[in-house]
Structures are given as structure tokens and as C-alpha cells.
Design an enzyme around this catalytic site. Sequence first.
Site, mmCIF file in Angstrom:
data_model
loop_
_atom_site.group_PDB
_atom_site.id
_atom_site.type_symbol
_atom_site.label_atom_id
_atom_site.label_comp_id
_atom_site.label_asym_id
_atom_site.label_seq_id
_atom_site.Cartn_x
_atom_site.Cartn_y
_atom_site.Cartn_z
ATOM 1 N N SER A 137 0.872 -1.208 0.033
ATOM 2 C CA SER A 137 0.017 -0.058 -0.211
ATOM 3 C C SER A 137 0.775 1.123 -0.017
ATOM 4 O O SER A 137 0.347 2.466 -0.007
ATOM 5 C CB SER A 137 -0.961 0.141 1.297
ATOM 6 N N THR A 156 -2.026 3.701 4.372
ATOM 7 C CA THR A 156 -1.017 4.847 4.078
ATOM 8 C C THR A 156 -0.038 4.931 5.232
ATOM 9 O O THR A 156 -0.417 4.690 6.443
ATOM 10 C CB THR A 156 -1.828 6.163 4.074
ATOM 11 N N THR A 168 1.452 6.926 -0.167
ATOM 12 C CA THR A 168 0.564 5.948 -0.314
ATOM 13 C C THR A 168 0.450 5.401 -1.666
ATOM 14 O O THR A 168 0.494 6.344 -2.610
ATOM 15 C CB THR A 168 -0.871 6.135 0.380
ATOM 16 N N ARG A 190 -7.718 8.878 -9.618
ATOM 17 C CA ARG A 190 -8.401 9.067 -8.298
ATOM 18 C C ARG A 190 -7.253 9.545 -7.340
ATOM 19 O O ARG A 190 -6.388 8.921 -7.255
ATOM 20 C CB ARG A 190 -9.147 8.127 -7.760
ATOM 21 N N VAL A 191 -7.571 10.511 -6.285
ATOM 22 C CA VAL A 191 -6.766 11.156 -5.429
ATOM 23 C C VAL A 191 -7.346 10.958 -4.175
ATOM 24 O O VAL A 191 -8.530 11.413 -3.937
ATOM 25 C CB VAL A 191 -6.234 12.513 -5.746
ATOM 26 N N GLY A 192 -6.771 10.409 -3.292
ATOM 27 C CA GLY A 192 -7.042 10.489 -1.770
ATOM 28 C C GLY A 192 -6.715 11.719 -0.826
ATOM 29 O O GLY A 192 -6.271 12.630 -1.625
ATOM 30 N N ASP A 193 -6.789 11.530 0.411
ATOM 31 C CA ASP A 193 -6.486 12.349 1.320
ATOM 32 C C ASP A 193 -4.964 12.644 1.415
ATOM 33 O O ASP A 193 -4.666 13.782 1.632
ATOM 34 C CB ASP A 193 -7.017 12.136 2.810
ATOM 35 N N THR A 227 -4.604 7.688 7.982
ATOM 36 C CA THR A 227 -4.729 6.632 7.099
ATOM 37 C C THR A 227 -6.090 6.154 7.109
ATOM 38 O O THR A 227 -6.605 6.151 8.155
ATOM 39 C CB THR A 227 -3.799 5.554 7.624
ATOM 40 N N GLY A 228 -6.383 5.453 6.029
ATOM 41 C CA GLY A 228 -7.679 4.765 6.046
ATOM 42 C C GLY A 228 -8.305 5.211 4.540
ATOM 43 O O GLY A 228 -7.684 5.519 3.630
ATOM 44 N N GLY A 250 -9.448 7.647 2.227
ATOM 45 C CA GLY A 250 -9.367 9.084 1.974
ATOM 46 C C GLY A 250 -10.689 9.689 1.805
ATOM 47 O O GLY A 250 -10.750 10.964 2.225
HETATM 48 N N1 GLY Z 1 -5.817 7.182 2.794
HETATM 49 C C1 GLY Z 1 -5.080 6.998 1.540
HETATM 50 C C2 GLY Z 1 -6.174 6.970 0.282
HETATM 51 O O1 GLY Z 1 -7.355 6.828 0.525
HETATM 52 O O2 GLY Z 1 -5.792 6.938 -0.687
#
Ligand code: GLY
Length: 325
Positions: free
Chosen positions: A81, A185, A203, A213-216, A236-237, A239
Site C-alpha cells: 500500500s 497509508t 501511499t 483518483r486522488v485520496g486524502d 490513514t484509511g 481517503g
Molecule cells: N488514505 C489513502 C487513500 O485513501 O488514498
Amino acid sequence: MNRRRFLTQTGLGLLAASAGTAGRSAGSKSEPGRGPLIVSTWGFGKASNDAALKVLVRGDSILDAVEQGIWVTESDAGNSSVGLAGNPNAAGVVQLDACIMNGPNHKAGSVCALEGIRHPISAARRVMEKTRHVMLVGEGAKMFALEEGLESVGGDSSGLHTQWHKQRMSQQSRESARKPTGHDTLALLVLGANGDIAGGCSTSGLGGKLPGRVGDSPIIGSGLDVDNAVGAAGATGLGENVMRYCASFLIVEFMRQGMAPHEACMQVIRRILSSEPKGANLSINFVALDKQGRYGAAGTDRGFQYSVTMPESSRVLPNPANGKL
Ligand code: GLY
């Protein structure tokens, strides 16, 4: 330099003298600027923490500690990950997100959907230090990383993305984009011996995510926030459930109001849960430290762990929120 002088300059002497009595456990009081302290998400963060501590002990900067600590996990071929061994997107391509933030000048850099670069955290640092921007994405981020001479791996993924887009209306592709796989992450926070703070995130994001797609994690205030006067937080988790609430920023703001790191993490989770129809099944997990050298964490995932490292110890701790949400 003799040992006494080294310990005095790095702050290690003060720590060594007070180990076990300094009250650095979660939520307790200690003296201002009590570093070095490194806190990161997950048990795998410990190897990064240990590397970051070595960087600090040899006298290099908190940013070097963040970057080189995160290198360890980004290089881990067994980590699915973080780094290039991470989860691929729905088209079968690994797109990486990372950010870094420096407390003393409140500068930040990030990269999103970066392909084929061994160390996204280094690309993020170069964005912060060598451009007038904060965030670069996709092909632009890759071109920048290559221009900066960062190590690249693998070839052109455009064929894979084109193929996936052609097939995307097929039942099979719709299913694969709908069924994300888990991801963890690395968020890593560093408090230096002089009280300065920095942090970073890296991550591969959600496995099976839609391309682009982009996360947090690369979003300042969501996956990471650093305020040199207060403290830092990282996430983490999932996003999507973190970035809608600017969760790391909120943790830092709660610490500014006087909450200890653990309390601030718990308070943000409670705030989010109070307005979430999905209930507690959100996969949102946080770590935090403050200027006083206190640390804490909390998460909605029962298996969430975090790693805490200081000169006298380096430990993996369980999710303190288990059974308390
Ligand atoms: N926390 C990382 C993501 O959701 O991409």
C-alpha cells in the site's frame, strides 16, 4: 565532539536522563520541545521511524528524517500500500500520492497520481523546495520528478489506461472499479530536539480506484497537517472519508485549543461520526503529536496500530480507540 557535548546539542542527554519519568505517554504532560519524537501510522511505520531517528541522531534536519524515514517503507517490496509495490488502480497501474510539510516555514509540497517514481516523498519535497507550487499531478509530476533526476522504474502506462478506458463500460470493469481493496497509508510525524515539527505521507491509495483518483494523503490539511506552534497530525484509511472533513487540520486545531493529541484524534472521529449516516464503518485512523512532545492516536479500524519512536524506545502500539467509540 565528545559524548556529553553531542548529547547536549541533540537533546538526547536530557531525554536519556529523564527516560521513564518524562511523562511522554499518550495524553500526559511534558516539557516544551521535547524531541526527538517520531510517530507514524501502522506497525510497518516503525522501520521508517527507526530510520528517521538515525537521521536526527546524526544531526541532519527534520525534513531529512521525514524523507529518509519514508524511503524505507516506499522501498519495501513486501508493502502493498506504499511505494511501487502498492495497490494498482482499476487499469492495473500503480499511481502514488505523497506530501511533505515543514513546520518552521509552513511550506508544503505534494504529488498525486505519480507513476513509476521510486520515491514519491522525494518528489513532494522537491516540489516544496524547488518550485513556487504546492501540488503537481500525473504526467506533470512525473516529468518534474524525472527532470529532478529521481529514480524511475517501469515504462509507459498510457497503453494500459487506454485499454482500460475502452473496456470501462463492460460489466467486468465496472465491477473492478466498484470493489476497492484495503490500503494502509504511511503518515510520519517528526518533532525535533529543538521543538520544530515536520511530517510526510506516502501511499498507493485505494486498490482498484478509478484511474486519476486522488485520496486524502497528498492533500494538506486532510492526510497531513503541521503547525510549528502547535503540533502535527496524519491520517490513514479511506481517503474519501478523511478529506471531506479536513481531518488532520481539525486535529491540529483541537490541539491548539488545548486538547492532548489522543483527545484531539478522538474528538475528530466523534465529530465525523456525529454527522455520518454510515456510522462507525468509515476506516478513518489518525496519529498526532504536539509541540510539548506528547503523542496520541485513534481510529475506527479495530486493527489499526501506530508506531512511536524516541531515543529510549521504539514501539508499535494498539488503537487506543478500540471499544471507546
Ligand atoms: N488514505 C489513502 C487513500 O485513501 O488514498
